[in-house]
Design an enzyme around this catalytic site. Structure first.
Site, PDB file in Angstrom:
ATOM      1  N   ASP A 225       0.846  -1.203   0.000  1.00  0.00           N
ATOM      2  CA  ASP A 225       0.000   0.000   0.000  1.00  0.00           C
ATOM      3  C   ASP A 225       0.881   1.254   0.000  1.00  0.00           C
ATOM      4  O   ASP A 225       0.389   2.378  -0.113  1.00  0.00           O
ATOM      5  CB  ASP A 225      -1.003  -0.014   1.163  1.00  0.00           C
ATOM      6  CG  ASP A 225      -0.341   0.055   2.531  1.00  0.00           C
ATOM      7  OD1 ASP A 225       0.901  -0.035   2.619  1.00  0.00           O
ATOM      8  OD2 ASP A 225      -1.079   0.187   3.534  1.00  0.00           O
ATOM      9  N   SER A 226       2.215   1.050   0.062  1.00  0.00           N
ATOM     10  CA  SER A 226       3.161   2.157  -0.154  1.00  0.00           C
ATOM     11  C   SER A 226       2.956   2.762  -1.535  1.00  0.00           C
ATOM     12  O   SER A 226       3.489   3.830  -1.824  1.00  0.00           O
ATOM     13  CB  SER A 226       4.599   1.659  -0.006  1.00  0.00           C
ATOM     14  OG  SER A 226       4.821   0.513  -0.804  1.00  0.00           O
TER      15      SER A 226
ATOM     16  N   ASP B  88      -1.085  -6.390  -0.563  1.00  0.00           N
ATOM     17  CA  ASP B  88      -1.151  -5.709   0.738  1.00  0.00           C
ATOM     18  C   ASP B  88      -2.600  -5.265   0.982  1.00  0.00           C
ATOM     19  O   ASP B  88      -3.218  -4.663   0.104  1.00  0.00           O
ATOM     20  CB  ASP B  88      -0.227  -4.486   0.689  1.00  0.00           C
ATOM     21  CG  ASP B  88       0.332  -4.111   2.041  1.00  0.00           C
ATOM     22  OD1 ASP B  88       0.035  -4.811   3.031  1.00  0.00           O
ATOM     23  OD2 ASP B  88       1.079  -3.112   2.104  1.00  0.00           O
TER      24      ASP B  88
ATOM     25  N   LYS C 177      -0.983  -9.515   2.877  1.00  0.00           N
ATOM     26  CA  LYS C 177      -0.301  -9.001   4.072  1.00  0.00           C
ATOM     27  C   LYS C 177      -1.211  -8.005   4.761  1.00  0.00           C
ATOM     28  O   LYS C 177      -1.935  -7.262   4.094  1.00  0.00           O
ATOM     29  CB  LYS C 177       1.017  -8.314   3.700  1.00  0.00           C
ATOM     30  CG  LYS C 177       1.703  -7.644   4.885  1.00  0.00           C
ATOM     31  CD  LYS C 177       3.072  -7.101   4.553  1.00  0.00           C
ATOM     32  CE  LYS C 177       3.072  -5.708   4.002  1.00  0.00           C
ATOM     33  NZ  LYS C 177       2.433  -4.690   4.872  1.00  0.00           N
TER      34      LYS C 177
ATOM     35  N   GLU D 247      -1.396  -5.314   8.473  1.00  0.00           N
ATOM     36  CA  GLU D 247      -0.672  -4.712   9.591  1.00  0.00           C
ATOM     37  C   GLU D 247      -1.389  -4.990  10.907  1.00  0.00           C
ATOM     38  O   GLU D 247      -2.628  -5.008  10.946  1.00  0.00           O
ATOM     39  CB  GLU D 247      -0.559  -3.195   9.383  1.00  0.00           C
ATOM     40  CG  GLU D 247       0.267  -2.814   8.174  1.00  0.00           C
ATOM     41  CD  GLU D 247       0.403  -1.303   7.992  1.00  0.00           C
ATOM     42  OE1 GLU D 247       0.017  -0.544   8.906  1.00  0.00           O
ATOM     43  OE2 GLU D 247       0.896  -0.893   6.937  1.00  0.00           O
TER      44      GLU D 247
ATOM     45  N   GLU E 194       9.046  -3.964  10.979  1.00  0.00           N
ATOM     46  CA  GLU E 194       9.426  -2.655  10.441  1.00  0.00           C
ATOM     47  C   GLU E 194       9.793  -1.684  11.558  1.00  0.00           C
ATOM     48  O   GLU E 194       9.077  -1.569  12.569  1.00  0.00           O
ATOM     49  CB  GLU E 194       8.271  -2.068   9.602  1.00  0.00           C
ATOM     50  CG  GLU E 194       8.613  -0.677   9.066  1.00  0.00           C
ATOM     51  CD  GLU E 194       7.706  -0.145   7.972  1.00  0.00           C
ATOM     52  OE1 GLU E 194       6.797  -0.880   7.534  1.00  0.00           O
ATOM     53  OE2 GLU E 194       7.923   1.011   7.551  1.00  0.00           O
TER      54      GLU E 194
HETATM   55  O1  KIV Z   1       3.494  -1.139   1.769  1.00  0.00           O
HETATM   56  C1  KIV Z   1       4.681  -1.503   1.809  1.00  0.00           C
HETATM   57  O2  KIV Z   1       5.493  -1.252   0.903  1.00  0.00           O
HETATM   58  C2  KIV Z   1       5.117  -2.258   2.971  1.00  0.00           C
HETATM   59  C3  KIV Z   1       6.578  -2.569   3.092  1.00  0.00           C
HETATM   60  C4  KIV Z   1       7.320  -1.368   3.492  1.00  0.00           C
HETATM   61  C5  KIV Z   1       6.817  -3.700   4.003  1.00  0.00           C
HETATM   62  O3  KIV Z   1       4.328  -2.580   3.797  1.00  0.00           O
END
Ligand code: KIV
Length: 275
Positions: free
Chosen positions: A55-56, A94, A124, A126, A193
């Site tokens: 989600d970055s 994500d 993934k 959080e 992280e």
């Molecule tokens: O969204 C992302 O890129 C991440 C990584 C930094 C692990 O969660």
């Protein structure tokens, strides 16, 4: 045979089982973010094990200040682009803010979309203890889940900024508890992280599942970087980031050279024109 080819031919396809074996053997795991077909193909061919459609993308693709506005539709779209470029890597979609927090049922619905529409092999999300029910429910739907604890960017407002976590006795104990909760809930791996390197080393030794570090020191089972940081495309990067290339400068140079040649009537020349 080059080093890249040697590592790429190690396993035909990366699976959650092969990752578990890697941890047992003490073999490092590599992960990069990717958001499109072109870079997914390059990283996959280079032998990167895991590609995260992070989600970055809210920061590095959309130019936002936080990851919070990223939608599930957007991650599904980018996941579809990435999976098209991949033959070997495990692709992880994500789960963006709002796609799994309301209820475990919501979480499993969102995860199914990432797999069914995006082609992700895993998802993934959080969170530690607060995410355990969602992880459990998604794993029950047969979808592998990677956890993410420590500095969790979706909690930016609660943390009061993107701050290193796990400092002091209480902070340390909390991150350890979160990592254990993620493992207990059935995750196949966990991102650590923004935590002190000695704490990441302790968690890595404590857990049976692989840990993937970002700003968490060298003792993690694997490492992840955001591709724009790796390639020197970001305007700003945190201090733990190492730039392995400076594509930003190269792209700028290429654009300036192109503009100069167009302005001087040098491009296109004979060689680059049809007759
Ligand atoms: O969204 C992302 O890129 C991440 C990584 C930094 C692990 O969660």
């Amino acid at each position: 045979m080059s080093t890249v080819t040697a590592s790429a031919s190690r396993e035909h396809r990366i699976t959650v089982r092969s990752l578990a074996r890697r941890k047992k053997r003490g073999e490092k795991i590599t992960m990069l973010t990717a958001y499109d077909f072109t870079f997914a193909r390059i990283f996959d061919a280079a032998g990167i094990d895991l590609l995260l459609v992070g989600d970055s993308l809210g920061n590095v693709v959309q130019g936002r200040d936080t990851t919070l506005p990223v939608t599930l539709d957007e991650v599904v779209y980018h996941t579809r682009l990435v999976t098209r470029g991949v033959e070997r890597a495990l692709v992880i979609g994500d789960m963006p803010f709002g796609s799994y927090q309301v209820s475990p049922e919501d979480a499993v619905r969102s995860a199914i979309r990432l797999v069914k529409e995006g082609g992700a092999h895993a998802v993934k999300l959080e969170g530690g203890c607060n995410a355990a029910a969602a992880i459990d429910r998604i794993v029950s739907a047969q979808i592998p889940v990677m956890g993410h604890v420590g500095l969790t960017p979706q909690s930016v407002h609660k943390m009061g900024g993107l701050r290193v976590q796990g400092r002091g006795a209480r902070g340390r104990a909390r991150v350890i508890e979160e990592a254990r909760a993620v493992q207990e809930a059935g995750a196949f791996a966990v991102v650590l992280e923004g935590i002190p390197a000695p704490l990441a080393a302790e968690i890595t030794a404590d857990l049976c599942i692989p840990t993937i570090g970002i700003g968490a020191g060298v003792e993690c089972d694997g490492q992840v970087l955001v591709m724009h940081d790796l390639l020197g495309l970001s305007e700003w990067s945190p201090s733990f980031v190492k730039h392995y290339a400076n594509l930003g400068a190269l792209a700028s140079q290429a654009a300036r050279h192109f503009a100069e040649e167009v302005e001087n009537g040098k491009f296109p020349d004979e060689q680059h024109s049809y007759r």
